[in-house]
Design a protein around this motif. Structure first.
Motif, short mmCIF file in Angstrom:
data_model
loop_
_atom_site.label_atom_id
_atom_site.label_comp_id
_atom_site.label_asym_id
_atom_site.label_seq_id
_atom_site.Cartn_x
_atom_site.Cartn_y
_atom_site.Cartn_z
N THR A 20 0.65 -1.02 -0.15
CA THR A 20 0.13 -0.41 0.29
C THR A 20 0.99 1.34 0.15
OG1 THR A 20 -0.49 -0.27 2.71
CG2 THR A 20 -1.97 -1.28 1.61
N TYR A 137 -4.37 0.38 -3.27
CA TYR A 137 -4.69 1.09 -2.49
C TYR A 137 -5.36 0.26 -1.18
CZ TYR A 137 -8.18 3.72 -0.36
OH TYR A 137 -8.94 5.30 0.24
N GLU A 138 -5.57 -1.35 -1.43
CA GLU A 138 -6.01 -1.77 -0.15
C GLU A 138 -5.18 -3.04 -0.71
OE1 GLU A 138 -9.43 -1.41 1.63
OE2 GLU A 138 -10.20 -2.58 -0.53
#
Length: 144
Positions: A20, A137-138
């Motif tokens: 991330t 993003y995650e």
């Protein structure tokens, strides 16, 4: 050495690390997982339990760490992993404790595949760690 083990070793040489945030390669670190010891596929709940045990061991070391996912380039296989800012010797001890065939060690920005419990294989330098990183993003949910 059987063909399955040789195939695994080849697969290990083409990792993808999902992060991330970018990791600084100014410091050495290792990428270690507790998932699927000895390359035996376990259930998600078994892997979560092993991952929690590994995290406890990492926290006891008192060194910085970061969660990531180690994956096949096509994302067909993914394992929760940890970038741990410890030396090679400690990293190998952790890898062996969790019965891992190999770990990754990053030194001066170069990533190497280092055998732990898999006999008959030599360390392989894979090149720049950044070439194997994909920022996301995650992290993917591996509970299924």
């Amino acid at each position: 050495m059987d063909n399955t083990t040789q195939d695994l070793w080849q697969c290990y040489q083409a990792p993808l690390f999902l992060l991330t945030q970018a990791l600084s390669c100014d410091f050495s670190f290792a990428v270690i997982t507790a998932h699927n010891p000895a390359s035996k596929l376990l259930s998600p709940s078994q892997n979560r339990l092993l991952d929690r045990q590994l995290l406890r061991e990492i926290e006891l070391l008192g060194s910085p760490y970061r969660a990531l996912v180690g994956a096949a380039p096509d994302l067909s296989h993914m394992e929760k992993s940890w970038a741990v800012f410890i030396d090679r010797t400690m990293a190998l001890q952790l890898g062996k404790k969790f019965n891992q065939y190999a770990i990754y060690v990053v030194e001066q920005g170069e990533v190497s595949l280092v055998p732990c419990t898999l006999a008959g294989h030599d360390e392989v330098c894979l090149g720049k760690f950044s070439d194997y990183v994909q920022l996301v993003y995650e992290l993917p949910d591996l509970s299924t």
